[in-house]
Design an enzyme around this catalytic site. Structure first.
Site, PDB file in Angstrom:
ATOM      1  N   PRO A 281      51.234 -34.961  67.923  1.00  0.00           N
ATOM      2  CA  PRO A 281      51.542 -35.016  69.373  1.00  0.00           C
ATOM      3  C   PRO A 281      53.003 -35.386  69.563  1.00  0.00           C
ATOM      4  O   PRO A 281      53.430 -36.465  69.148  1.00  0.00           O
ATOM      5  CB  PRO A 281      50.597 -36.110  69.889  1.00  0.00           C
ATOM      6  CG  PRO A 281      50.221 -36.914  68.687  1.00  0.00           C
ATOM      7  CD  PRO A 281      50.324 -36.022  67.497  1.00  0.00           C
ATOM      8  N   CYS A 366      53.792 -45.818  68.544  1.00  0.00           N
ATOM      9  CA  CYS A 366      54.950 -45.468  69.371  1.00  0.00           C
ATOM     10  C   CYS A 366      56.014 -46.567  69.271  1.00  0.00           C
ATOM     11  O   CYS A 366      55.718 -47.737  69.531  1.00  0.00           O
ATOM     12  CB  CYS A 366      54.533 -45.270  70.825  1.00  0.00           C
ATOM     13  SG  CYS A 366      55.892 -44.786  71.910  1.00  0.00           S
TER      14      CYS A 366
END
Length: 620
Positions: A281, A366
């Site tokens: 992603p 992240c």
């Protein structure tokens, strides 16, 4: 200075500067010669076009002029010194899509309906006046019309002449329209009804409330035990019918299995992750058109861009757009980010009830400050108690597998993934993806595949995917030797999306510049399908194309390399390609990327400006 540069070039690839890729000496050049060739060729092609179109009007002639360099180097607000904007997402210019349309045609006119707003309508209703002021068409054929038999953008389409009669009526191809009738090409669109209920907070989260009530009860029980001096561990498991004697069920009518049987983990939808190629992603660049390109080249698993759970729960249209799934994506997942059990659990239940997905992924890797400082992303790796509650809560409400993406750790020299993985096995995750870098490290050093090997053994029998620095099939083969269940590819797919074909066919593909241009054409066509073929859609497609070109320019053709394969951490020196197009695609200058976009999507608007997100030094 120029003489020194010539000496460096003549030394050849054997003494390539540290960190630079080794290219055959006959292709090496200097910065000035490189940009001089591109500028002269571009100006020559523009003069040829101008001579071929002597009869065009003045407005079309001005549209052929090269965009002014100052629009790319202008001072942005807060930077009066005019210095380069460096770093990721620093004061990037943001032009609203509506800024490219001086006048927009009313949607009711496009659909040949009566406008419900009448004289109060903000948009244009005069078709003749609109067509006179509309920018010239980009091309003679409309991809949407040729593919689906009709174009939903009608007169506002930038290829409108291909499907418009002289009296401004839209044409259709009945045979193609019939083929696609009733077929849903893109799934997971948020309905207006659901958006309204989310904004009014009237959506029911029954399973989530049940789980969160258990957490609250256990917290109260823990407080009572603490007051009593007891140190007994408190369970966060939701008690099911298998844990205690079931209470009598009062029913009206026949009793069905659904009334009394709860979905067990072993009965959830299963996904075969073994030996698959997983397209990571990717924020901004991992959009639906790009994923379609990668699917054509052999990507097995795709996943939407990271979505923030709070924005999904609030019904933000832009966030829900990240969940869209094309029909070609046979194994598709959604990645969400959050830092609290309540919002993440509710978000999982919302996704479970309103979308078609094969798995849901938690982004606990992240590294960006915006996410980390709120406790999300990598922050979850150091907040194991909250992380556990999030995983168990999402697992409880989902009917599909739950996966997790992590990094080696937060600090560069303090790996903690090996401690988390055995715990996550007990929490109920179905698959783990490990990026072989820490948050602090980012991309300054190579991914640690030795550490990934250790973690793969700890994760067994749960599949663990490795991620980091894969740019060729040789890199992929070495990665598979570590014992991972599969490979996730991120930057490698952005630099060369045909990497999936290379891995599956075990070869180096010396792809030509014309083939690469065809890939960009496919992306542009997919973008027009996804974002629209009107001016707003064209410019949005262009923006995402330019973002992708900031990665594509790093690719070095196999035939030019002194040593094969190219390594992902090696930057390309200045070199001449085997033809003009190959040289143009090697440019790391944003003006040249815009030239490529103009080959596919026509001239940029006068007020167009672009600063790439992932490139700080994309200027001459």
């Amino acid at each position: 200075m120029e003489a020194a540069e010539e000496v460096n070039v003549s030394k050849g690839a054997d003494v390539a500067a540290k960190g630079e890729a080794a290219i055959k000496s006959e292709f090496l050049t200097t910065k000035d010669k490189f940009h001089g060739l591109l500028d002269s060729e571009w100006q020559g092609s523009k003069r040829e076009k101008a001579s071929e179109n002597d009869t065009v009007d003045d407005s079309k002639e001005t549209s052929l002029e090269e965009p002014e360099p100052k629009r790319l180097k202008q001072n942005f607000e807060g930077r009066p010194d005019g210095k380069r904007l460096r770093g990721q997402n620093k004061s990037r210019p943001h032009t609203k899509p509506t800024a490219y349309d001086e006048k927009r045609l009313c949607h009711s006119i496009i659909q040949n309906k009566e406008c419900p707003f009448g004289a109060k309508c903000f948009f244009d209703h005069d078709i003749v006046k609109y067509m006179d002021s509309k920018p010239p068409d980009i091309g003679e054929t409309c991809h949407i019309y040729e593919t689906f038999g009709k174009c939903a953008y009608g007169l506002s389409c930038r290829f409108a002449k291909a499907h418009t009669t002289p009296d401004f009526k839209s044409m259709e191809k009945a045979d193609l329209v019939k083929v696609y009738e009733g077929r849903t090409m893109v799934k997971n669109n948020m309905s207006k009804e659901l958006q309204g209920r989310l904004r009014k907070r009237s959506v029911s989260f029954e399973k989530s409330e049940k789980y969160l009530k258990t957490l609250s009860d256990n917290k109260d029980k823990g407080a009572q035990q603490g007051n009593a001096g007891e140190n007994q561990p408190v369970s966060t498991e939701v008690q099911t019918s298998s844990d205690k004697q079931p209470a009598p069920v009062k029913t009206v009518g026949p009793l069905t299995d659904a009334d009394v049987i709860k979905l067990r983990p072993c009965e959830k939808k299963q996904v075969d992750f073994q030996d698959k190629l997983y397209l990571a992603p990717l924020t901004t660049c991992g959009n639906l058109p790009f994923r379609r390109v990668c699917k054509r080249f052999g990507a097995d698993i795709t996943c939407g861009e990271m979505a923030m759970c709070t924005n999904l729960l609030q019904g933000h249209q832009s966030e829900w757009a990240l969940l869209r799934r094309h029909e070609s994506e046979d194994v598709f997942g959604i990645q969400v980010e959050g830092s609290f059990p309540d919002t993440m659990t509710r978000c999982a239940e919302l996704i479970n009830n309103n979308t078609e997905v094969d798995f849901v992924d938690i982004n606990s890797g992240c590294p960006i400050d915006l996410v980390y400082n709120k406790g999300g992303g990598c922050g979850l790796m150091t907040r194991t108690r909250k992380f556990e509650r999030i995983v168990k809560g999402m697992n409880y409400v989902l009917d599909v597998p739950l996966t997790v993406k992590i990094r080696t750790g937060v600090q560069e020299k303090s790996n903690i993934a090996h401690k988390l993985i055995p715990e996550m096995k007990n929490w109920g995750v179905s698959m783990i993806t490990l990026h072989g870098r820490s948050r602090e490290q980012r991309y300054t050093k190579l991914a640690d595949w030795d550490y990934i090997t250790t973690c793969a053994k700890l994760a067994s029998p749960i599949p663990l995917f490795g991620n980091g620095d894969i740019l060729s099939y040789e890199d992929a083969m070495k990665a598979k030797e570590t014992g991972v269940s599969g490979i996730m590819i991120a930057r490698g797919a952005l630099i060369k999306p045909w990497i999936f074909t290379e891995i599956k066919e075990s070869r180096h593909w010396d792809i030509s510049s014309s083939e690469r241009l065809d890939i960009l054409k496919d992306f542009s066509n997919f973008g027009l399908e996804h974002w629209g073929s009107d001016t707003r859609g064209v410019e949005r497609t262009r923006t995402f194309l330019l973002e992708w070109l900031s990665f594509l320019c790093r690719y070095i053709p196999v035939g030019l390399l002194e040593r094969v394969p190219q390594k992902i951490n090696e930057r390309p020196p200045y070199y001449m390609g085997r033809n003009y197009l190959e040289t143009l695609m090697a440019s790391q200058n944003v003006e040249d990327w815009i030239r490529i976009s103009e080959m596919l999507l026509g001239p940029v608007p006068k007020n167009f400006e672009f600063l790439p997100k992932h490139k700080a030094n994309s200027y001459k």
